[in-house]
Design a protein around this motif. Structure first.
Motif, short mmCIF file in Angstrom:
data_model
loop_
_atom_site.label_atom_id
_atom_site.label_comp_id
_atom_site.label_asym_id
_atom_site.label_seq_id
_atom_site.Cartn_x
_atom_site.Cartn_y
_atom_site.Cartn_z
N LYS A 143 55.71 58.25 45.32
CA LYS A 143 54.92 59.03 44.70
C LYS A 143 54.50 60.17 45.12
O LYS A 143 54.26 60.66 46.07
CB LYS A 143 53.84 58.45 46.12
N ARG A 150 52.23 63.90 43.75
CA ARG A 150 51.06 64.34 43.84
C ARG A 150 51.38 65.70 42.98
O ARG A 150 52.60 65.85 42.87
CB ARG A 150 50.42 65.10 44.53
N THR A 151 50.48 66.39 41.73
CA THR A 151 50.99 67.60 41.20
C THR A 151 52.29 68.65 41.80
O THR A 151 53.43 68.69 41.21
CB THR A 151 50.08 68.18 40.53
N GLY A 155 54.11 64.27 35.17
CA GLY A 155 53.03 63.77 35.83
C GLY A 155 52.49 62.47 34.90
O GLY A 155 52.02 61.23 35.96
N ASP A 156 52.63 62.31 34.04
CA ASP A 156 53.09 60.64 33.95
C ASP A 156 53.62 59.57 34.44
O ASP A 156 53.66 58.40 34.51
CB ASP A 156 53.10 60.43 32.11
N GLU A 213 52.84 59.02 38.01
CA GLU A 213 51.77 58.54 37.77
C GLU A 213 51.77 57.13 37.32
O GLU A 213 51.78 56.02 38.29
CB GLU A 213 50.70 59.03 37.07
N ARG A 214 52.87 56.26 36.58
CA ARG A 214 53.19 55.45 36.55
C ARG A 214 53.54 54.79 37.84
O ARG A 214 54.10 53.36 37.68
CB ARG A 214 54.27 55.21 35.02
N GLN A 219 53.36 54.92 40.68
CA GLN A 219 52.51 55.02 42.01
C GLN A 219 51.83 53.73 41.24
O GLN A 219 50.63 52.71 43.00
CB GLN A 219 50.93 55.90 41.73
N ASP A 220 51.07 53.34 40.17
CA ASP A 220 50.86 52.23 39.28
C ASP A 220 51.63 51.13 39.19
O ASP A 220 51.23 50.14 39.16
CB ASP A 220 49.95 52.15 38.01
N GLY A 275 53.90 51.57 37.28
CA GLY A 275 53.81 51.14 35.85
C GLY A 275 54.76 50.50 34.82
O GLY A 275 55.10 49.54 35.35
#
Length: 314
Positions: free
Chosen positions: A266, A268-269, A300-301, A304-305, A307-308, A310
């Motif tokens: 997980k 962050r940028t 970043g994509d 993010e996936r 984290q979700d 994806g």
């Protein structure tokens, strides 16, 4: 290169894939491409010339054999792993080896290992070689795992025997398995010989150094050539049969590791920057550009996936 195996896959719960691999290959930890699955995968067992063999198709993030796995299920085999479709990075004995279709690696089941797939579909054939038999015939040459150099003429002979073993009757297969052992013995003998092909020794050492030092941003083709005691031009000639430069091999390994770490944390940028630096990149713009070119999305994509939970990347 034409695939040796044909395995149809369908979406299955990751627990089923874990159980199948455990039953066929032993204890491994399997991390799906998306948390909780489903993932695509199939593990099927068959006999080849009296040798247990696993046909495996999967698109997971990575498969790991930890010390806990080894204590729970001690390794009684070496695995002759044939990369049939897709790519895999094998981490064992402090080195990292990128496997492309046709590449072979002998995995030591008594030592921790990790297989990274980046969530992309891969087919592999794993021939289970009894440890007592291998040690009795060849000694400790395979301890810790080892790659089979596909530039060695014996690689083609090994592949030809495996093709025959996959598609022949049992009686002939038993003869072919003995031929397989004979070819491996010839290959190991050449590795041990002081008169072994200097070019093969250089390539083997180069791949070991790349696997050991790819996280160092100052480690590049020039440094690699210096450590090998050869000129950069000579190093480039050694890599020419692979269809890539030393720099491209190094970049591929760095990107593969960065993709794996981004997809399993997980982040962050700011942490994406840390990940890039930790995987050997010193230029962030180069990292973002190369990453997008290879995977069709930004770092970043991917984070993010992750984290979700994806989607699986095919």
């Amino acid at each position: 290169m034409k695939a040796l195996s044909r395995i149809t896959t369908e979406a299955i719960p990751i627990e089923v894939l874990r159980e199948d691999i455990s039953q066929i290959c032993g204890a491994f930890q399997i991390e799906p491409a998306r948390r909780g699955g489903p993932s695509h995968g199939l593990a099927r067992q068959r006999m080849m010339g009296g040798l247990e063999t696993a046909l495996i198709s999967l698109d997971v993030e990575k498969v790991t054999r930890t010390q806990a796995c080894i204590r729970r299920d001690p390794g009684e085999h070496f695995f002759l792993l044939v990369q049939d479709v897709g790519h895999c990075v094998v981490h064992q004995n402090a080195t990292s080896t990128l496997l492309r279709p046709g590449d072979m690696f002998i995995v030591d089941a008594t030592q921790p290992s990790q297989f990274v797939y980046d969530g992309q579909l891969a087919h592999q054939i794993s021939v289970h070689l009894p440890r007592d038999e291998m040690i009795g015939r060849f000694g400790d040459v395979c301890n810790g795992g080892m790659a089979i150099d596909r530039q060695d003429p014996l690689w083609m002979a090994l592949r030809a025997v495996l093709v025959k073993m996959l598609h022949c009757q049992t009686e002939i297969g038993l003869q072919l398995s003995e031929t397989l052992y004979g070819l491996m013995g010839a290959y190991f003998h050449e590795r041990r010989s002081q008169d072994a092909d200097p070019r093969s020794q250089v390539i083997e050492r180069a791949l070991q150094l790349i696997g050991q030092h790819y996280r160092n941003p100052d480690f590049g083709p020039s440094t690699l050539a210096e450590q090998l005691g050869i000129s950069l031009r000579s190093l480039q000639r050694y890599f020419k049969p692979f269809g890539e430069t030393p720099g491209q091999r190094l970049l591929h390994l760095r990107l593969t590791q960065a993709r794996t770490e981004l997809a399993t944390r997980k982040l962050r940028t700011a942490s994406i920057t840390d990940c890039a630096y930790a995987c050997g990149f010193s230029d962030l713009s180069h990292f973002y550009r190369a990453f997008r070119q290879r995977y069709g999305m930004t770092p970043g994509d991917v984070a993010e996936r992750a984290q979700d939970g994806g989607a699986i990347l095919q």
